[in-house]
Scaffold this motif. Structure first.
Motif, mmCIF file in Angstrom:
data_model
loop_
_atom_site.group_PDB
_atom_site.id
_atom_site.type_symbol
_atom_site.label_atom_id
_atom_site.label_comp_id
_atom_site.label_asym_id
_atom_site.label_seq_id
_atom_site.Cartn_x
_atom_site.Cartn_y
_atom_site.Cartn_z
ATOM 1 N N THR A 1 -61.790 41.861 92.321
ATOM 2 C CA THR A 1 -61.897 41.080 90.809
ATOM 3 C C THR A 1 -60.337 40.816 90.566
ATOM 4 O O THR A 1 -60.092 39.718 90.000
ATOM 5 C CB THR A 1 -62.199 42.042 89.845
ATOM 6 O OG1 THR A 1 -63.806 42.314 90.399
ATOM 7 C CG2 THR A 1 -62.357 41.439 88.630
ATOM 8 N N MET A 2 -59.607 41.637 90.594
ATOM 9 C CA MET A 2 -58.106 41.418 89.952
ATOM 10 C C MET A 2 -57.514 40.252 91.101
ATOM 11 O O MET A 2 -56.804 39.587 90.120
ATOM 12 C CB MET A 2 -57.284 42.682 89.840
ATOM 13 C CG MET A 2 -58.117 43.818 89.027
ATOM 14 S SD MET A 2 -58.351 43.138 87.484
ATOM 15 C CE MET A 2 -56.734 42.524 86.975
ATOM 16 N N GLN A 3 -57.749 40.503 92.288
ATOM 17 C CA GLN A 3 -57.200 39.359 93.077
ATOM 18 C C GLN A 3 -57.610 37.881 92.418
ATOM 19 O O GLN A 3 -57.069 37.001 92.503
ATOM 20 C CB GLN A 3 -57.596 39.456 94.364
ATOM 21 C CG GLN A 3 -56.982 38.271 95.019
ATOM 22 C CD GLN A 3 -57.096 38.540 96.757
ATOM 23 O OE1 GLN A 3 -56.193 38.958 97.553
ATOM 24 N NE2 GLN A 3 -58.468 38.564 97.334
ATOM 25 N N GLY A 4 -59.164 37.940 92.267
ATOM 26 C CA GLY A 4 -59.556 36.462 92.019
ATOM 27 C C GLY A 4 -59.092 36.175 90.494
ATOM 28 O O GLY A 4 -58.888 34.900 90.479
ATOM 29 N N ALA A 5 -58.810 36.985 89.592
ATOM 30 C CA ALA A 5 -58.346 36.692 88.408
ATOM 31 C C ALA A 5 -57.098 35.977 88.518
ATOM 32 O O ALA A 5 -56.524 35.058 88.001
ATOM 33 C CB ALA A 5 -58.166 37.948 87.565
ATOM 34 N N ARG A 6 -56.012 36.822 89.331
ATOM 35 C CA ARG A 6 -54.759 36.056 89.557
ATOM 36 C C ARG A 6 -54.691 34.815 90.400
ATOM 37 O O ARG A 6 -54.325 33.638 90.172
ATOM 38 C CB ARG A 6 -53.849 36.968 90.553
ATOM 39 C CG ARG A 6 -53.801 38.321 89.504
ATOM 40 C CD ARG A 6 -52.374 39.028 90.015
ATOM 41 N NE ARG A 6 -51.428 38.526 89.846
ATOM 42 C CZ ARG A 6 -50.046 38.990 89.949
ATOM 43 N NH1 ARG A 6 -49.902 40.200 90.426
ATOM 44 N NH2 ARG A 6 -48.946 38.417 89.849
ATOM 45 N N ALA A 7 -55.804 34.624 91.362
ATOM 46 C CA ALA A 7 -56.074 33.380 91.839
ATOM 47 C C ALA A 7 -56.244 32.236 91.217
ATOM 48 O O ALA A 7 -55.895 31.173 91.325
ATOM 49 C CB ALA A 7 -56.961 33.672 93.133
ATOM 50 N N ASN A 8 -57.179 32.666 90.029
ATOM 51 C CA ASN A 8 -57.713 31.819 89.241
ATOM 52 C C ASN A 8 -56.598 31.119 88.258
ATOM 53 O O ASN A 8 -56.739 29.919 87.980
ATOM 54 C CB ASN A 8 -58.745 32.143 88.395
ATOM 55 C CG ASN A 8 -59.987 31.853 88.915
ATOM 56 O OD1 ASN A 8 -60.695 31.003 89.514
ATOM 57 N ND2 ASN A 8 -60.991 32.831 89.009
ATOM 58 N N ASP A 9 -55.726 32.007 87.907
ATOM 59 C CA ASP A 9 -54.426 31.277 87.174
ATOM 60 C C ASP A 9 -53.621 30.310 88.033
ATOM 61 O O ASP A 9 -53.361 29.275 87.615
ATOM 62 C CB ASP A 9 -53.573 32.615 86.886
ATOM 63 C CG ASP A 9 -53.892 33.520 85.944
ATOM 64 O OD1 ASP A 9 -54.900 33.122 85.172
ATOM 65 O OD2 ASP A 9 -53.318 34.547 85.792
ATOM 66 N N LEU A 10 -53.782 30.590 89.291
ATOM 67 C CA LEU A 10 -52.980 29.712 90.350
ATOM 68 C C LEU A 10 -53.884 28.551 90.419
ATOM 69 O O LEU A 10 -53.132 27.389 90.645
ATOM 70 C CB LEU A 10 -52.685 30.458 91.475
ATOM 71 C CG LEU A 10 -51.630 31.667 91.618
ATOM 72 C CD1 LEU A 10 -51.619 32.224 93.068
ATOM 73 C CD2 LEU A 10 -50.277 31.210 91.027
ATOM 74 N N LEU A 11 -54.847 28.583 90.471
ATOM 75 C CA LEU A 11 -55.932 27.257 90.533
ATOM 76 C C LEU A 11 -55.408 26.528 89.432
ATOM 77 O O LEU A 11 -55.289 25.093 89.697
ATOM 78 C CB LEU A 11 -57.368 27.621 90.376
ATOM 79 C CG LEU A 11 -58.104 28.382 91.545
ATOM 80 C CD1 LEU A 11 -59.503 28.274 91.406
ATOM 81 C CD2 LEU A 11 -57.736 27.533 92.810
ATOM 82 N N GLY A 12 -55.234 26.801 88.308
ATOM 83 C CA GLY A 12 -54.858 26.044 87.165
ATOM 84 C C GLY A 12 -53.444 25.495 87.297
ATOM 85 O O GLY A 12 -53.294 24.221 86.979
ATOM 86 N N VAL A 13 -52.573 26.217 87.877
ATOM 87 C CA VAL A 13 -51.159 25.699 87.984
ATOM 88 C C VAL A 13 -51.309 24.746 89.155
ATOM 89 O O VAL A 13 -50.661 23.613 88.785
ATOM 90 C CB VAL A 13 -50.424 26.888 88.637
ATOM 91 C CG1 VAL A 13 -49.084 26.269 89.091
ATOM 92 C CG2 VAL A 13 -50.069 27.832 87.532
ATOM 93 N N SER A 14 -52.127 24.925 90.098
ATOM 94 C CA SER A 14 -52.159 23.871 91.273
ATOM 95 C C SER A 14 -52.890 22.592 90.794
ATOM 96 O O SER A 14 -52.295 21.438 91.164
ATOM 97 C CB SER A 14 -53.113 24.501 92.492
ATOM 98 O OG SER A 14 -53.338 23.656 93.367
ATOM 99 N N PHE A 15 -53.950 22.543 89.937
ATOM 100 C CA PHE A 15 -54.461 21.606 89.448
ATOM 101 C C PHE A 15 -53.640 20.606 88.373
ATOM 102 O O PHE A 15 -53.585 19.303 88.785
ATOM 103 C CB PHE A 15 -55.731 22.010 88.470
ATOM 104 C CG PHE A 15 -56.773 20.624 87.980
ATOM 105 C CD1 PHE A 15 -57.764 20.513 88.780
ATOM 106 C CD2 PHE A 15 -56.478 20.192 87.094
ATOM 107 C CE1 PHE A 15 -58.589 19.382 88.187
ATOM 108 C CE2 PHE A 15 -56.952 19.167 86.436
ATOM 109 C CZ PHE A 15 -58.238 18.939 87.303
#
Length: 296
Positions: free
Chosen positions: A163-177
């Protein structure tokens, strides 16, 4: 009339937000995997006199194929989408693989958000003030991204770690987008609502389930109150291509959790995952775990 697409739109914060937007006169497309909750959402919409503006699309977004298909279907049905709210999440105490060979938490929490945001970008760009809002970690210092084993295929599975890895990955999805579509009009908002009283305790094992329920009664905010704050961001999205909020307050995106190189690395890893034929020896995939055969 605006068109709002909400994943996880039949439960918790997503449902509260969907009903609020219907009361405000918007069209809402709620995505969810449960037909019973979907019908309840439609019944409530009819009671509000908004039955003609409420759409439920049953979809198990843990399937990459389903996520792609839903994005393509919605893009054709709605040439203009004003907002995409990414809220779908489900806790899994054990490691479960989808029929496509992905660890289910990662597939639902990360892959589906990437696929839907990319798949609906054309419709978003046609809106007057388009926004993607992702309910995620927003710079949490807990957890880490395991670049060598993104889907916890090796060693013992830990649901909290996933779960916590997913939360951090979703932050990075925003940066990437925001980086890859810097010339576009769509704003990307990362939003952590904090502790909210939803059904998140139900999949937990005892005694964790009872503990979370007790803490929710004492400390959690209601889904309705959280939906009100999220709706304010949808109504008045920030001007910046990327912004972050924790319980309504702004978050400094200069922190390490929003590293551009890490965001580019994650984007590349997702492209590799989604472009590969499913194999049991795929890096970051396969491995020990219960296999799931349905993709509805």
């Amino acid at each position: 009339m605006r068109t709002i697409v909400i994943t996880g739109g039949t439960d918790g914060i997503g449902r509260a937000l969907a009903l609020r937007r219907l009361r405000g006169g918007d069209r809402v497309v709620a995505l969810g995997s449960g037909p019973v909750k979907g019908e309840r959402f439609l019944e409530e919409a009819r009671r509000l006199g908004a039955g003609d503006r409420a759409v439920f699309r049953r979809a198990d977004l843990a399937s990459a194929a389903v996520s792609r298909a839903v994005a393509a279907e919605l893009a054709q049905a709605y040439p203009v989408v004003d907002a995409l709210v990414l809220g779908a999440y489900r806790h899994h105490p054990d490691r479960v693989e989808t029929a496509e060979g992905f660890e289910r938490t990662f597939a639902l929490y990360v892959l589906s958000r990437h696929l839907l945001a990319e798949g609906l970008r054309g419709s978003l760009e046609r809106a007057d003030s388009p926004v993607v809002l992702s309910l995620c970690g927003v710079g949490t210092r807990a957890g880490r991204i395991d670049w060598d084993d993104l889907q916890q295929a090796r060693g013992s599975y830990r649901s909290l770690r996933a779960t916590m890895q997913g939360a951090r990955a979703n932050d990075l999805l925003g940066v990437s987008f925001a980086e890859r579509h810097a010339g576009g009009r769509t704003r990307y908002v990362l939003y952590n609502p904090g502790f909210v009283a939803t059904g998140m305790a139900e999949p937990l094992r005892q005694p964790a389930r009872g503990l979370v329920r007790a803490m929710a009664r004492l400390f959690a905010r209601s889904a309705d109150e959280t939906a009100r704050q999220v709706a304010e961001v949808l109504d008045h999205p920030p001007a910046a291509p990327l912004s972050g909020f924790f319980r309504g307050g702004p978050v400094d995106l200069g922190r390490p959790g929003f590293d551009r190189e890490a965001a580019a690395r994650l984007h590349g890893a997702l492209q590799d995952m989604l472009g590969e034929t499913v194999r049991s020896d795929r890096p970051g995939g396969g491995g020990a775990g219960r296999r799931e055969d349905r993709t509805d």
